[in-house]
Design a protein around this motif. Structure first.
Motif, PDB file in Angstrom:
ATOM      1  N   ASP A   1      -5.436 -12.847  17.398  1.00 54.01           N
ATOM      2  CA  ASP A   1      -4.666 -12.272  18.497  1.00 54.01           C
ATOM      3  C   ASP A   1      -4.510 -10.764  18.312  1.00 54.01           C
ATOM      4  O   ASP A   1      -4.382 -10.273  17.184  1.00 54.01           O
ATOM      5  N   ASP A   2      -4.456 -10.043  19.414  1.00 51.89           N
ATOM      6  CA  ASP A   2      -4.341  -8.586  19.350  1.00 51.89           C
ATOM      7  C   ASP A   2      -3.120  -8.146  18.549  1.00 51.89           C
ATOM      8  O   ASP A   2      -3.172  -7.163  17.801  1.00 51.89           O
ATOM      9  N   ALA A   3      -2.009  -8.876  18.704  1.00 55.58           N
ATOM     10  CA  ALA A   3      -0.786  -8.495  17.985  1.00 55.58           C
ATOM     11  C   ALA A   3      -0.986  -8.608  16.485  1.00 55.58           C
ATOM     12  O   ALA A   3      -0.482  -7.789  15.710  1.00 55.58           O
ATOM     13  N   VAL A   4      -1.722  -9.640  16.046  1.00 56.45           N
ATOM     14  CA  VAL A   4      -1.971  -9.838  14.624  1.00 56.45           C
ATOM     15  C   VAL A   4      -2.880  -8.741  14.089  1.00 56.45           C
ATOM     16  O   VAL A   4      -2.646  -8.172  13.007  1.00 56.45           O
ATOM     17  N   VAL A   5      -3.936  -8.421  14.835  1.00 55.74           N
ATOM     18  CA  VAL A   5      -4.877  -7.381  14.419  1.00 55.74           C
ATOM     19  C   VAL A   5      -4.151  -6.047  14.283  1.00 55.74           C
ATOM     20  O   VAL A   5      -4.317  -5.316  13.292  1.00 55.74           O
ATOM     21  N   GLU A   6      -3.306  -5.750  15.278  1.00 58.94           N
ATOM     22  CA  GLU A   6      -2.591  -4.475  15.261  1.00 58.94           C
ATOM     23  C   GLU A   6      -1.598  -4.411  14.110  1.00 58.94           C
ATOM     24  O   GLU A   6      -1.460  -3.380  13.440  1.00 58.94           O
ATOM     25  N   GLU A   7      -0.890  -5.526  13.871  1.00 58.90           N
ATOM     26  CA  GLU A   7       0.078  -5.538  12.782  1.00 58.90           C
ATOM     27  C   GLU A   7      -0.615  -5.460  11.428  1.00 58.90           C
ATOM     28  O   GLU A   7      -0.099  -4.849  10.483  1.00 58.90           O
ATOM     29  N   ALA A   8      -1.788  -6.071  11.309  1.00 54.77           N
ATOM     30  CA  ALA A   8      -2.560  -5.981  10.065  1.00 54.77           C
ATOM     31  C   ALA A   8      -2.935  -4.536   9.779  1.00 54.77           C
ATOM     32  O   ALA A   8      -2.818  -4.054   8.636  1.00 54.77           O
ATOM     33  N   GLN A   9      -3.373  -3.819  10.807  1.00 54.18           N
ATOM     34  CA  GLN A   9      -3.703  -2.407  10.630  1.00 54.18           C
ATOM     35  C   GLN A   9      -2.471  -1.589  10.282  1.00 54.18           C
ATOM     36  O   GLN A   9      -2.520  -0.699   9.425  1.00 54.18           O
ATOM     37  N   ASN A  10      -1.353  -1.907  10.935  1.00 53.07           N
ATOM     38  CA  ASN A  10      -0.107  -1.183  10.637  1.00 53.07           C
ATOM     39  C   ASN A  10       0.306  -1.360   9.184  1.00 53.07           C
ATOM     40  O   ASN A  10       0.778  -0.410   8.538  1.00 53.07           O
ATOM     41  N   PHE A  11       0.162  -2.588   8.672  1.00 53.94           N
ATOM     42  CA  PHE A  11       0.555  -2.833   7.285  1.00 53.94           C
ATOM     43  C   PHE A  11      -0.295  -2.011   6.324  1.00 53.94           C
ATOM     44  O   PHE A  11       0.239  -1.399   5.380  1.00 53.94           O
ATOM     45  N   ILE A  12      -1.609  -1.962   6.522  1.00 57.43           N
ATOM     46  CA  ILE A  12      -2.476  -1.190   5.626  1.00 57.43           C
ATOM     47  C   ILE A  12      -2.181   0.298   5.743  1.00 57.43           C
ATOM     48  O   ILE A  12      -2.124   1.010   4.728  1.00 57.43           O
ATOM     49  N   ASP A  13      -1.973   0.798   6.968  1.00 54.66           N
ATOM     50  CA  ASP A  13      -1.587   2.202   7.115  1.00 54.66           C
ATOM     51  C   ASP A  13      -0.287   2.483   6.373  1.00 54.66           C
ATOM     52  O   ASP A  13      -0.156   3.482   5.665  1.00 54.66           O
ATOM     53  N   TRP A  14       0.689   1.599   6.525  1.00 54.11           N
ATOM     54  CA  TRP A  14       1.979   1.780   5.850  1.00 54.11           C
ATOM     55  C   TRP A  14       1.810   1.729   4.336  1.00 54.11           C
ATOM     56  O   TRP A  14       2.407   2.531   3.603  1.00 54.11           O
ATOM     57  N   MET A  15       0.995   0.804   3.843  1.00 54.76           N
ATOM     58  CA  MET A  15       0.791   0.640   2.402  1.00 54.76           C
ATOM     59  C   MET A  15       0.280   1.931   1.768  1.00 54.76           C
ATOM     60  O   MET A  15       0.681   2.285   0.653  1.00 54.76           O
ATOM     61  N   TYR A  16      -0.592   2.648   2.493  1.00 51.34           N
ATOM     62  CA  TYR A  16      -1.229   3.816   1.899  1.00 51.34           C
ATOM     63  C   TYR A  16      -0.636   5.154   2.326  1.00 51.34           C
ATOM     64  O   TYR A  16      -0.899   6.173   1.674  1.00 51.34           O
ATOM     65  N   THR A  17       0.164   5.200   3.403  1.00 51.13           N
ATOM     66  CA  THR A  17       0.659   6.494   3.864  1.00 51.13           C
ATOM     67  C   THR A  17       2.170   6.647   3.805  1.00 51.13           C
ATOM     68  O   THR A  17       2.675   7.757   3.918  1.00 51.13           O
ATOM     69  N   SER A  18       2.895   5.533   3.637  1.00 47.57           N
ATOM     70  CA  SER A  18       4.354   5.645   3.550  1.00 47.57           C
ATOM     71  C   SER A  18       4.764   6.052   2.142  1.00 47.57           C
ATOM     72  O   SER A  18       4.034   5.835   1.169  1.00 47.57           O
ATOM     73  N   GLU A  19       5.956   6.601   2.046  1.00 48.24           N
ATOM     74  CA  GLU A  19       6.471   7.003   0.736  1.00 48.24           C
ATOM     75  C   GLU A  19       6.650   5.796  -0.176  1.00 48.24           C
ATOM     76  O   GLU A  19       6.294   5.829  -1.353  1.00 48.24           O
ATOM     77  N   GLU A  20       7.161   4.680   0.408  1.00 52.91           N
ATOM     78  CA  GLU A  20       7.366   3.479  -0.398  1.00 52.91           C
ATOM     79  C   GLU A  20       6.044   2.922  -0.918  1.00 52.91           C
ATOM     80  O   GLU A  20       5.924   2.515  -2.070  1.00 52.91           O
ATOM     81  N   GLY A  21       5.047   2.899  -0.040  1.00 55.21           N
ATOM     82  CA  GLY A  21       3.738   2.378  -0.435  1.00 55.21           C
ATOM     83  C   GLY A  21       3.089   3.220  -1.511  1.00 55.21           C
ATOM     84  O   GLY A  21       2.530   2.699  -2.486  1.00 55.21           O
ATOM     85  N   GLN A  22       3.175   4.528  -1.361  1.00 56.06           N
ATOM     86  CA  GLN A  22       2.554   5.414  -2.339  1.00 56.06           C
ATOM     87  C   GLN A  22       3.257   5.347  -3.687  1.00 56.06           C
ATOM     88  O   GLN A  22       2.606   5.464  -4.735  1.00 56.06           O
ATOM     89  N   GLU A  23       4.562   5.153  -3.662  1.00 55.69           N
ATOM     90  CA  GLU A  23       5.283   4.989  -4.925  1.00 55.69           C
ATOM     91  C   GLU A  23       4.802   3.741  -5.658  1.00 55.69           C
ATOM     92  O   GLU A  23       4.653   3.743  -6.886  1.00 55.69           O
ATOM     93  N   MET A  24       4.543   2.667  -4.914  1.00 50.85           N
ATOM     94  CA  MET A  24       4.040   1.437  -5.519  1.00 50.85           C
ATOM     95  C   MET A  24       2.616   1.637  -6.046  1.00 50.85           C
ATOM     96  O   MET A  24       2.261   1.149  -7.128  1.00 50.85           O
ATOM     97  N   ILE A  25       1.783   2.362  -5.301  1.00 50.75           N
ATOM     98  CA  ILE A  25       0.402   2.608  -5.724  1.00 50.75           C
ATOM     99  C   ILE A  25       0.364   3.356  -7.057  1.00 50.75           C
ATOM    100  O   ILE A  25      -0.407   3.012  -7.958  1.00 50.75           O
ATOM    101  N   LEU A  26       1.209   4.356  -7.196  1.00 45.63           N
ATOM    102  CA  LEU A  26       1.236   5.131  -8.438  1.00 45.63           C
ATOM    103  C   LEU A  26       2.029   4.432  -9.534  1.00 45.63           C
ATOM    104  O   LEU A  26       1.770   4.664 -10.715  1.00 45.63           O
TER     105      LEU A  26
END
Length: 436
Positions: A331-356
């Motif tokens: 579903d389009d909503a699922v595809v869009e939310e999946a993309q949002n999660f990956i963007d958030w994981m790599y570009t948000s402050e919380e996500g980047q803190e976890m990455i490092l």
């Protein structure tokens, strides 16, 4: 891209659709009034992330929980993990049964191409604009970007700084293959004083080590390009002489029998306990070292390039072995939310803190301060990637099954003195073309 831009949070409104995969198992459960903790009413948009790296399951689950709690779209990101060499078959089974995940971790172009008809173009995602130059090609099929690099890994000759110093070997003075040979001979001449068993603890008993080792010498033949390696119809061993020199040197000064040395003995027994000065490994050994000796990676661990192209041109292979694909069949909503999660994981402050932090990744994105990266070797690899001074992960682009069925058995035969190097090159080259 500036770090401040990387830290920006996504705020992309979505229409609330019903979920396209599974239920809420493993994720956030909406309350009885239909409202989640983020305050948005409606049915949960479930995003199933198929993970093939068991060692980061807990961290991914924590990221998913963090995202679900702050999602404006009643997101239910859930992590499904299948590893230990069974992930690829399990993913195929999911597609065959119609239970397709929204996000999937894919290992190299052969696996990405297998699902290319299902994957969406990720080039317009926010994170794609932050990826280090050249890394996106590892997720590109026919000019379309179908995967976001999970992280960066790098490998080469890992060495013990303390043992080098005790032997009077300055790693910064090793600027050629001849310099490297001299360092090996110096270390060997002081084995008793250093208390080491041998200079090298090369894992001749592991097929993946032979595979990675070969990339030092096949990357220049494929122009240090993942795409060239993936499309190559033949391997001529243009730089095979360099590989033979290294192989003979390592075998001469290695713990014997070399074919019995596995990861456990090489890293967990010999290297971390100062019994060998060098191993051919990558940054993935850092968590193992930290568990046994928390100070080793910070104070003792170094990495040397391999002179694979010539006696004076040394590089460290680095790249992303895993890419995250987004399934466009849902579903389009699922595809869009999946993309949002990956963007958030790599570009948000919380996500980047976890990455490092907990993930201890070498980031695949620009904009990080190298000093924030977990250990000195990882920092060195990140800076080399930014400067374009690494070779490519071409070993992930070999014909399917080639390194297990052909490269490793032939390499074993050579190490064991059962065949000539010429026979090794001829047999593996012929199989490469046939299996391609």
């Amino acid at each position: 891209m500036k770090k401040s831009m990387l830290f920006s949070l996504l705020a992309v409104p979505l229409a609330l659709y019903g979920c396209g995969t599974g239920g809420n198992e493993g994720g956030q459960t909406p309350s009885e009034d239909g409202q989640n903790e983020g305050g948005t009413s409606g049915e949960a948009v479930t995003v199933d992330f198929f993970n093939q790296k068991p060692e980061i399951t807990a961290q991914l689950e924590e990221l998913a929980e963090m995202y679900n709690e702050q999602s404006e779209n009643n997101a239910d990101v859930m992590i499904t993990t299948v590893g230990s060499g069974e992930g690829s078959a399990a993913l195929q089974a999911r597609f065959s049964s119609g239970d397709e995940p929204a996000l999937m971790m894919l290992n190299g172009l052969p696996e990405i191409e297998r699902y290319s008809d299902s994957l969406v173009d990720v080039s317009e995602m926010e994170v794609a604009g932050t990826v280090i130059d050249g890394l996106l090609e590892g997720g590109t099929i026919d000019g379309t970007q179908l995967g976001i690099p999970l992280n960066i890994e790098g490998f080469g000759l890992m060495y013990n700084k303390e043992l080098f110093e005790q032997a009077g070997v300055d790693p910064d003075s090793i600027e050629s293959y001849d310099d490297f040979v001299a360092a090996v001979e110096t270390l060997d001449s002081q084995k008793e004083e250093l208390g080491i068993e041998e200079v090298f603890g090369f894992s001749g008993g592991e097929n993946y080590i032979a595979n990675q080792f070969s990339a030092n010498f096949t990357s220049p033949e494929f122009n240090h390009s993942i795409l060239d390696a993936y499309s190559a119809e033949e391997l001529t061993w243009e730089y095979g002489d360099q590989m033979q020199k290294y192989t003979d040197l390592i075998n001469e000064y290695n713990v014997q029998p070399i074919l019995t040395v596995d990861y456990s003995r090489s890293v967990e027994e010999l290297f971390v306990n100062d019994q060998v000065a060098m191993v051919h490994q990558g940054v993935w050994i850092v968590p193992t070292l930290n568990e046994i000796d928390p100070d080793f990676a910070q104070e003792k661990l170094g990495i040397l390039p391999v002179y694979g192209e010539s006696d004076t041109e040394g590089k460290i292979p680095a790249g992303s072995p895993w890419y995250i694909g987004v399934n466009g069949n849902l579903d389009d909503a699922v595809v869009e939310e999946a993309q949002n999660f990956i963007d958030w994981m790599y570009t948000s402050e919380e996500g980047q803190e976890m990455i490092l932090g907990d993930l201890a990744f070498i980031p695949a994105q620009e904009g990080y301060d190298p000093e924030d990266i977990s250990d000195p070797v990882s920092r060195q690899i990140y800076e080399a990637m930014l400067a374009g001074e690494t070779s490519a992960f071409v070993h992930n682009q070999y014909p399917s099954g080639w390194f297990q069925q052909e490269l490793y058995p032939e390499f074993q035969s050579y190490l064991n003195g059962e065949q000539s190097w010429e026979a090794f090159e001829e047999n593996t080259s012929q199989a490469f073309s046939e299996m391609r």
